[in-house]
Design an enzyme around this catalytic site. Sequence first.
Site, short mmCIF file in Angstrom:
data_model
loop_
_atom_site.label_atom_id
_atom_site.label_comp_id
_atom_site.label_asym_id
_atom_site.label_seq_id
_atom_site.Cartn_x
_atom_site.Cartn_y
_atom_site.Cartn_z
N PHE A 84 17.12 107.02 78.12
CA PHE A 84 17.36 108.17 77.25
C PHE A 84 16.10 108.69 76.57
CE2 PHE A 84 21.54 105.77 76.78
CZ PHE A 84 22.06 106.36 77.92
N HIS A 105 16.00 98.20 77.07
CA HIS A 105 16.93 98.07 78.20
C HIS A 105 16.34 98.69 79.47
CE1 HIS A 105 19.38 97.33 74.70
NE2 HIS A 105 20.40 96.94 75.45
N ASP A 162 25.43 96.78 81.13
CA ASP A 162 25.23 98.21 80.91
C ASP A 162 25.26 99.01 82.21
OD1 ASP A 162 24.89 98.11 78.06
OD2 ASP A 162 22.96 97.16 78.42
N ARG A 205 16.19 94.00 77.72
CA ARG A 205 17.43 93.59 77.06
C ARG A 205 17.57 92.08 77.00
NH1 ARG A 205 22.66 92.02 78.50
NH2 ARG A 205 24.32 92.79 77.12
N ARG A 240 12.87 93.21 72.82
CA ARG A 240 13.42 94.18 71.86
C ARG A 240 13.69 93.51 70.51
NH1 ARG A 240 19.84 94.78 72.55
NH2 ARG A 240 20.27 92.83 73.61
N GLU A 246 18.85 112.61 71.75
CA GLU A 246 17.50 112.09 71.95
C GLU A 246 16.43 113.18 71.95
OE1 GLU A 246 20.45 109.18 73.47
OE2 GLU A 246 20.13 111.33 73.81
#
Length: 241
Positions: A79, A105, A113, A163, A7, A54
């Site tokens: 999401f 992620h 998370d 992540r 990322r 989203e």
Amino acid sequence: MAKKSTRAAYGEALAEIGCNENIIVLDADLRCCTKTEKFAALYPDRAFNVGIAEANMIGMAAGLAACGKIVFANSFAMFTAGRAFEQIRNSLAYPGLNVKVIGTHAGVTVGKDGATHQCLEDLAAMRAIPGMVVLSPCDANEAKLATAAMAEYVGPCFMRLGRLDVSSCTDSIPGYSFTLGKASLLKEGNDITIIATGLMVQEALAAEAILSAEGISVRILDMHTIKPLDKEAVLKAARET
């Protein structure tokens, strides 16, 4: 060897290609996590935070793409591929719009998370959508190359990013090249073939080192493009190993 998350590398690549004035970046209140803040700092008039919405973000992306823009829509994989699946299917893929959906992620390696953010279904869900290109780069170098390739490709794409920081492997392999839709041969071998994608490529290389010490010749295929799948590379490996 220095480690970097895919990322983070994506965020760097996005900033580098941001000189293309057709590129628009959308985020759903997670800019610091999706690593698009560098692009936003450089090109604030082409970076929009839509809030925790989203589905609306995908609708906005569709409208912008219909006007000729290259849109990168970003959030956690849970999401984008999860919450906004219907909008991706109907608003982006069905009309074949030029939107790049990014799911960060992804998988189980999301740390603190937790389980609600561990999207395991993203690759399967995105693969099932007709016309969708699906990418899963294995390291920072490959994530940058995949980002640039997506920007050049005209049509809907989904890219899975992680992540955690991961070791770089592709930039130290002689002859490595990245082509959308083509597996990258990381190791040549004659006995068996291991096909891996994403962070499992590093695990495949570690397994190759163990097997090589036992006299087993292992071919490693980095299947960074899940769809379209490089069937030729798979069949060739099946014939030869």
